[in-house]
Scaffold this motif. Structure first.
Motif, mmCIF file in Angstrom:
data_model
loop_
_atom_site.group_PDB
_atom_site.id
_atom_site.type_symbol
_atom_site.label_atom_id
_atom_site.label_comp_id
_atom_site.label_asym_id
_atom_site.label_seq_id
_atom_site.Cartn_x
_atom_site.Cartn_y
_atom_site.Cartn_z
ATOM 1 N N ARG A 11 7.307 20.349 50.498
ATOM 2 C CA ARG A 11 7.799 19.327 49.641
ATOM 3 C C ARG A 11 7.012 19.015 48.362
ATOM 4 N NH1 ARG A 11 7.446 15.423 53.301
ATOM 5 N NH2 ARG A 11 9.683 15.290 53.951
ATOM 6 N N VAL A 12 5.967 19.306 48.628
ATOM 7 C CA VAL A 12 4.828 18.987 47.160
ATOM 8 C C VAL A 12 5.135 20.375 46.437
ATOM 9 C CG1 VAL A 12 2.554 19.410 46.456
ATOM 10 C CG2 VAL A 12 3.123 17.725 48.419
ATOM 11 N N ALA A 13 5.196 21.619 46.966
ATOM 12 C CA ALA A 13 5.528 22.748 46.336
ATOM 13 C C ALA A 13 6.685 22.753 45.353
ATOM 14 C CB ALA A 13 5.425 24.032 47.311
ATOM 15 N N VAL A 14 7.748 21.961 45.849
ATOM 16 C CA VAL A 14 9.149 22.244 45.172
ATOM 17 C C VAL A 14 9.509 20.781 44.625
ATOM 18 C CG1 VAL A 14 10.308 23.950 46.752
ATOM 19 C CG2 VAL A 14 10.452 21.470 47.268
ATOM 20 N N SER A 15 8.398 19.977 44.425
ATOM 21 C CA SER A 15 8.800 18.728 43.885
ATOM 22 C C SER A 15 9.355 18.755 42.522
ATOM 23 C CB SER A 15 7.442 17.790 44.110
ATOM 24 O OG SER A 15 6.496 18.275 43.491
ATOM 25 N N ASP A 16 9.048 19.717 41.876
ATOM 26 C CA ASP A 16 9.168 19.907 40.502
ATOM 27 C C ASP A 16 10.658 20.746 40.195
ATOM 28 O OD1 ASP A 16 8.303 22.296 40.999
ATOM 29 O OD2 ASP A 16 7.087 22.410 39.095
ATOM 30 N N ARG A 17 11.351 21.147 41.037
ATOM 31 C CA ARG A 17 12.532 21.882 41.159
ATOM 32 C C ARG A 17 13.794 20.808 40.866
ATOM 33 N NH1 ARG A 17 12.081 26.706 45.398
ATOM 34 N NH2 ARG A 17 9.967 27.530 44.760
ATOM 35 N N GLY A 18 13.683 19.809 41.175
ATOM 36 C CA GLY A 18 15.025 18.916 40.882
ATOM 37 C C GLY A 18 16.061 19.388 42.013
ATOM 38 N N LEU A 19 15.691 19.378 43.320
ATOM 39 C CA LEU A 19 16.545 19.785 44.244
ATOM 40 C C LEU A 19 17.520 18.804 44.745
ATOM 41 C CD1 LEU A 19 13.917 21.871 46.587
ATOM 42 C CD2 LEU A 19 15.290 22.601 44.693
ATOM 43 N N PRO A 20 18.567 19.014 45.415
ATOM 44 C CA PRO A 20 19.412 18.101 46.003
ATOM 45 C C PRO A 20 18.806 17.335 46.885
ATOM 46 C CG PRO A 20 19.861 20.194 46.633
ATOM 47 C CD PRO A 20 19.037 20.560 45.836
ATOM 48 N N PRO A 21 19.362 16.102 47.228
ATOM 49 C CA PRO A 21 18.736 15.275 48.246
ATOM 50 C C PRO A 21 18.836 15.898 49.515
ATOM 51 C CG PRO A 21 20.743 14.472 47.726
ATOM 52 C CD PRO A 21 20.450 15.637 46.699
ATOM 53 N N PRO A 22 18.280 15.528 50.692
ATOM 54 C CA PRO A 22 18.149 16.260 52.091
ATOM 55 C C PRO A 22 19.530 16.082 52.659
ATOM 56 C CG PRO A 22 16.272 14.695 51.935
ATOM 57 C CD PRO A 22 17.223 14.580 50.464
ATOM 58 N N PHE A 55 14.705 25.224 48.656
ATOM 59 C CA PHE A 55 13.095 25.610 48.792
ATOM 60 C C PHE A 55 12.757 26.890 49.305
ATOM 61 C CE2 PHE A 55 15.548 23.649 52.465
ATOM 62 C CZ PHE A 55 15.143 24.814 53.648
ATOM 63 N N GLY A 56 11.520 27.214 49.172
ATOM 64 C CA GLY A 56 11.114 28.662 49.501
ATOM 65 C C GLY A 56 10.679 29.317 48.203
ATOM 66 N N ILE A 57 10.035 30.500 48.572
ATOM 67 C CA ILE A 57 9.617 31.359 47.305
ATOM 68 C C ILE A 57 10.683 31.601 46.452
ATOM 69 C CG2 ILE A 57 9.637 33.406 48.523
ATOM 70 C CD1 ILE A 57 7.225 34.242 46.932
ATOM 71 N N TRP A 58 11.814 31.999 46.881
ATOM 72 C CA TRP A 58 13.154 31.951 46.170
ATOM 73 C C TRP A 58 13.878 30.851 46.634
ATOM 74 C CZ3 TRP A 58 10.886 35.942 48.925
ATOM 75 C CH2 TRP A 58 10.510 37.345 48.140
ATOM 76 N N GLN A 59 15.172 30.533 46.422
ATOM 77 C CA GLN A 59 15.587 29.432 46.881
ATOM 78 C C GLN A 59 16.706 29.626 48.040
ATOM 79 O OE1 GLN A 59 16.920 28.149 42.910
ATOM 80 N NE2 GLN A 59 14.903 27.056 42.653
ATOM 81 N N CYS A 60 16.317 28.949 49.141
ATOM 82 C CA CYS A 60 17.191 29.036 50.273
ATOM 83 C C CYS A 60 18.564 28.337 50.053
ATOM 84 C CB CYS A 60 16.512 28.131 51.491
ATOM 85 S SG CYS A 60 15.025 28.772 52.155
ATOM 86 N N VAL A 61 19.492 28.975 50.691
ATOM 87 C CA VAL A 61 20.655 28.507 50.387
ATOM 88 C C VAL A 61 21.025 27.047 51.032
ATOM 89 C CG1 VAL A 61 22.048 30.858 50.157
ATOM 90 C CG2 VAL A 61 21.794 29.724 52.380
ATOM 91 N N GLU A 68 24.913 22.684 43.879
ATOM 92 C CA GLU A 68 23.803 23.697 43.685
ATOM 93 C C GLU A 68 23.999 24.932 44.588
ATOM 94 O OE1 GLU A 68 21.428 23.267 41.331
ATOM 95 O OE2 GLU A 68 22.224 21.205 41.041
ATOM 96 N N TRP A 69 24.117 25.938 43.826
ATOM 97 C CA TRP A 69 24.342 27.338 44.345
ATOM 98 C C TRP A 69 23.069 28.139 44.182
ATOM 99 C CZ3 TRP A 69 29.728 29.938 44.388
ATOM 100 C CH2 TRP A 69 30.753 29.069 44.756
ATOM 101 N N TYR A 70 22.622 28.558 45.326
ATOM 102 C CA TYR A 70 21.318 29.485 45.377
ATOM 103 C C TYR A 70 21.658 30.603 45.706
ATOM 104 C CZ TYR A 70 19.385 24.648 45.023
ATOM 105 O OH TYR A 70 18.980 23.536 44.715
ATOM 106 N N SER A 71 22.690 31.178 45.728
ATOM 107 C CA SER A 71 23.311 32.527 46.027
ATOM 108 C C SER A 71 24.873 32.734 45.275
ATOM 109 C CB SER A 71 23.364 33.009 47.286
ATOM 110 O OG SER A 71 24.458 32.209 48.074
ATOM 111 N N ASP A 72 25.317 33.829 45.482
ATOM 112 C CA ASP A 72 26.587 33.799 45.095
ATOM 113 C C ASP A 72 27.948 32.961 45.953
ATOM 114 O OD1 ASP A 72 26.030 35.593 43.123
ATOM 115 O OD2 ASP A 72 26.555 37.335 44.092
ATOM 116 N N GLU A 73 27.160 32.589 46.995
ATOM 117 C CA GLU A 73 28.189 31.698 47.744
ATOM 118 C C GLU A 73 27.754 30.240 47.988
ATOM 119 O OE1 GLU A 73 26.899 34.635 48.906
ATOM 120 O OE2 GLU A 73 28.594 35.754 49.257
ATOM 121 N N GLN A 74 28.475 29.283 47.990
ATOM 122 C CA GLN A 74 28.144 27.818 47.923
ATOM 123 C C GLN A 74 27.368 27.164 48.925
ATOM 124 O OE1 GLN A 74 32.070 25.818 47.541
ATOM 125 N NE2 GLN A 74 32.254 25.941 49.909
ATOM 126 N N ASP A 75 27.366 27.723 50.087
ATOM 127 C CA ASP A 75 26.715 27.057 51.251
ATOM 128 C C ASP A 75 26.234 28.347 52.400
ATOM 129 O OD1 ASP A 75 28.725 27.091 52.856
ATOM 130 O OD2 ASP A 75 29.379 25.360 52.358
#
Length: 172
Positions: A11-22, A55-61, A68-75
């Motif tokens: 949570r702390v490591a990704v706090s500045d990424r502007g991620l979607p809510p849980p 979240f993650g070193i890259w971004q988990c789908v 927010e798409w973290y790959s070529d697929e939506q989810d």
């Protein structure tokens, strides 16, 4: 690190990424029903307590189409369906694509194992889709501590004995 400490560290490591809510429990149930396996406990908590993807070193789908798409697929459902319908690589039951690492490399997680065993897809390496020596908790810890870096996972891959790449790296 305990599971609670690991979740807080993520949570702390990704706090500045502007991620979607849980994600919601209903989102988790929908993804599990579509994939046919339950999420490993730690992964479930990350989606429910940290964010619905990213979240993650890259971004988990994401589990859902949250914009927010973290790959070529939506989810995760769409990416799993895409991989499951592919002839190559053939996904073992319960192994689900989790993170697009770029250059056609993917991190996958085994929903069929309680610890969420990590698999690797790297078309630039032998044996292409193979398990690694890492659990989800170890993989996340490696990211947080800096010993998992962007790029290939060669040092964590479990190669078959007849894999030419394995012998080349071992000096045979």
């Amino acid at each position: 690190m305990t599971e609670d400490e690991l979740i807080e560290a993520v949570r702390v490591a990704v706090s500045d990424r502007g991620l979607p809510p849980p994600a919601s429990p209903a989102d988790v149930a929908r993804a599990e029903a579509a994939i046919g396996h339950t999420l490993p406990h730690l992964l479930r908590r990350l989606y429910l307590e940290v964010a619905d993807g990213g979240f993650g070193i890259w971004q988990c789908v994401s589990l859902t189409d949250n914009g927010e798409w973290y790959s070529d697929e939506q989810d995760i459902i769409e990416v799993h369906r895409s991989w499951a319908s592919s002839i190559d690589p053939v996904l073992p039951p319960g192994v689900v694509p989790l993170m697009d690492r770029g250059c056609a490399m993917w991190t996958l997680v085994d929903f069929g194992t309680p610890e969420g065993h990590i698999w690797d897809w790297d078309p630039n390496d032998c044996c292409v889709l193979v398990p690694t020596t890492l659990s989800l908790a170890q993989w996340l810890t490696g990211w947080l501590e800096g010993w998992i870096q962007p790029g290939p996972y060669s040092q964590f891959r479990i190669h078959e004995e007849n894999c030419p790449s394995r012998h080349a790296r071992a000096g045979h």
